[in-house]
Design a protein around this motif. Structure first.
Motif, PDB file in Angstrom:
ATOM      1  N   ALA A 146       0.818  -1.213   0.000  1.00 39.51           N
ATOM      2  CA  ALA A 146       0.000   0.000   0.000  1.00 39.51           C
ATOM      3  C   ALA A 146       0.851   1.263   0.000  1.00 39.51           C
ATOM      4  O   ALA A 146       0.380   2.339  -0.393  1.00 39.51           O
ATOM      5  CB  ALA A 146      -0.944  -0.009   1.202  1.00 39.51           C
ATOM      6  N   ASP A 147       2.102   1.156   0.441  1.00 40.00           N
ATOM      7  CA  ASP A 147       2.985   2.322   0.497  1.00 40.00           C
ATOM      8  C   ASP A 147       3.819   2.492  -0.776  1.00 40.00           C
ATOM      9  O   ASP A 147       4.630   3.417  -0.855  1.00 40.00           O
ATOM     10  CB  ASP A 147       3.933   2.196   1.700  1.00 40.00           C
ATOM     11  N   LEU A 148       3.645   1.609  -1.745  1.00 39.01           N
ATOM     12  CA  LEU A 148       4.474   1.633  -2.955  1.00 39.01           C
ATOM     13  C   LEU A 148       3.612   1.761  -4.210  1.00 39.01           C
ATOM     14  O   LEU A 148       2.399   1.512  -4.184  1.00 39.01           O
ATOM     15  CB  LEU A 148       5.311   0.344  -3.048  1.00 39.01           C
ATOM     16  N   ARG A 149       4.264   2.138  -5.308  1.00 37.16           N
ATOM     17  CA  ARG A 149       3.608   2.171  -6.627  1.00 37.16           C
ATOM     18  C   ARG A 149       4.466   1.351  -7.598  1.00 37.16           C
ATOM     19  O   ARG A 149       5.694   1.508  -7.622  1.00 37.16           O
ATOM     20  CB  ARG A 149       3.459   3.601  -7.133  1.00 37.16           C
ATOM     21  N   PRO A 150       3.827   0.505  -8.389  1.00 37.11           N
ATOM     22  CA  PRO A 150       4.615  -0.317  -9.315  1.00 37.11           C
ATOM     23  C   PRO A 150       5.184   0.521 -10.448  1.00 37.11           C
ATOM     24  O   PRO A 150       4.617   1.554 -10.828  1.00 37.11           O
ATOM     25  CB  PRO A 150       3.587  -1.333  -9.824  1.00 37.11           C
ATOM     26  N   GLN A 151       6.312   0.052 -11.014  1.00 39.31           N
ATOM     27  CA  GLN A 151       6.919   0.748 -12.147  1.00 39.31           C
ATOM     28  C   GLN A 151       6.101   0.513 -13.415  1.00 39.31           C
ATOM     29  O   GLN A 151       6.060   1.374 -14.288  1.00 39.31           O
ATOM     30  CB  GLN A 151       8.360   0.277 -12.342  1.00 39.31           C
ATOM     31  N   GLY A 152       5.496  -0.649 -13.501  1.00 42.71           N
ATOM     32  CA  GLY A 152       4.635  -0.948 -14.634  1.00 42.71           C
ATOM     33  C   GLY A 152       3.211  -1.139 -14.175  1.00 42.71           C
ATOM     34  O   GLY A 152       2.738  -0.492 -13.230  1.00 42.71           O
ATOM     35  N   GLU A 153       2.493  -2.043 -14.824  1.00 40.63           N
ATOM     36  CA  GLU A 153       1.119  -2.309 -14.440  1.00 40.63           C
ATOM     37  C   GLU A 153       1.047  -3.075 -13.129  1.00 40.63           C
ATOM     38  O   GLU A 153       0.101  -2.894 -12.357  1.00 40.63           O
ATOM     39  CB  GLU A 153       0.406  -3.105 -15.548  1.00 40.63           C
TER      40      GLU A 153
END
Length: 383
Positions: free
Chosen positions: A142-149
């Protein structure tokens, strides 16, 4: 079924222990009739019915602990037959919650005509394998965002390296479960009172001893202490007082909170207006409090109204102590174990029974001189 939940009884504890039911299932009672006696924060409290009706269900047995806000008594709905219990449904889904002592929650009987599907389906940002890897390494997606999908395994490992503490915590073996015995309401109340005393009081303690050979073995030591404390309060009224909101309010009567030890915990019942009571009344009240502390607990009204405290710990062991002042009172007298000591009598050594005294006061409200004069007055009264 109308549900009456255990209300907050104002004792600072999140639960209470059922001690005695005064109703049974099927009884028809009036509003304000006593339902049950519970023990919370050392006191026995009678809980009245918020409304009249027929008792359908008691949700706790004697000696069972009930949390504040949990169901206590169920009442039959007026003029309504009990519906059949559907299979697989729990009692919780069948109850109509009508609150505790004050107010109730209005509920609608309307139902949806058709099931409404969610407008969108939440998108998974990681495969099951990657989510399992994140849990194992202590990474919160929840604290991260993926580089791709979606997250990759490499991203999860990189995040774990950036937060080694979290990863180590995730790998650490779980702590063993606590094996201690749950504290009784009396002991938990004592813990709260001591924490409050630690945070609010500026304590000071003064000690001395007094030759009690004139009456030792002939009179009740506890009664003599209470009468001496009464006289000292007349000499220094600022120690028989309450300190609240930075205001010192001397009391008009001497209400002695008497520390009573019991297997259930420490109780401090109050001897109200000792100056107006006979010696016999005081001694009988003390015995009643001791019996109540051992057997069933002490009523809430008898634990309130103290203006000064007395701890006669010397009946067990110990000469001197640093008694703890319980706010909003400002003083506590501690009496130690009487011992045979050598004193000077007419310039000659003599062995006499000596009673040690330890008096603590809240230095925010009481001066050192007031404390010393109070102790002097007690010594003179006990000599």
């Amino acid at each position: 079924m109308k549900i009456f939940k255990l209300p907050d009884l104002g004792e600072g504890l999140p639960d209470a222990v059922v001690r005695e039911w005064h109703v049974q299932e099927g009884d028809h009672i009036a509003a304000h009739d006593n339902l049950v006696t519970v023990e919370t924060a050392k006191a026995l409290v009678d809980v009245p019915a918020p409304w009249g009706g027929t008792v359908e269900k008691l949700f706790a047995a004697a000696d069972e602990t009930v949390n504040v806000g949990e169901p206590l008594v169920g009442f039959k709905e007026a003029g309504a037959a009990a519906p059949p219990e559907p299979r697989g449904e729990t009692d919780e889904r069948q109850r109509t919650d009508t609150g505790t002592v004050v107010g109730k929650i209005e509920q609608s009987g309307a139902v949806l005509g058709a099931e409404v599907a969610p407008s969108t389906t939440p998108r998974r940002l990681a495969t099951p394998a990657v989510r399992a890897l994140a849990r194992r390494l202590g990474v919160d997606l929840a604290d991260l965002r993926p580089q791709g999908e979606r997250f990759s395994a490499a991203e999860i490992r990189a995040a774990a390296q950036r937060a080694p503490t979290a990863a180590a915590a995730a790998k650490a073996p779980p702590k063993p479960a606590a094996t201690g015995t749950a504290m009784s309401p009396a002991r938990r109340a004592m813990a709260l009172a001591m924490s409050r005393a630690r945070d609010q009081v500026a304590p000071m303690t003064l000690c001395d001893q007094v030759d009690i050979s004139a009456w030792w073995g002939k009179e009740s030591a506890t009664l003599r202490l209470i009468r001496a404390l009464q006289q000292a309060c007349a000499a220094e009224p600022h120690l028989n007082a309450l300190y609240q909101d930075e205001q010192l309010s001397p009391a008009t009567t001497v209400n002695v909170g008497l520390a009573v030890d019991s297997p259930r915990g420490l109780y401090v019942p109050v001897l109200k207006d000792v100056a107006a009571r006979s010696d016999e009344e005081i001694l009988q009240q003390i015995e009643d409090y001791k019996d109540q502390a051992r057997e069933q607990g002490i009523a809430q009204r008898d634990l309130q109204g103290g203006t000064i405290l007395l701890s006669n710990f010397g009946g067990m062991a110990g000469r001197y102590a640093t008694p703890v002042v319980l706010p909003p009172t400002v003083a506590i007298v501690g009496a130690g174990r009487t011992f045979q000591g050598v004193v000077a009598v007419d310039d000659r050594p003599a062995v006499r029974p000596l009673l040690p005294l330890s008096i603590s006061a809240d230095h925010r409200a009481v001066t050192g001189g007031e404390l010393a004069r109070f102790l002097k007055a007690m010594i003179q009264a006990l000599s």
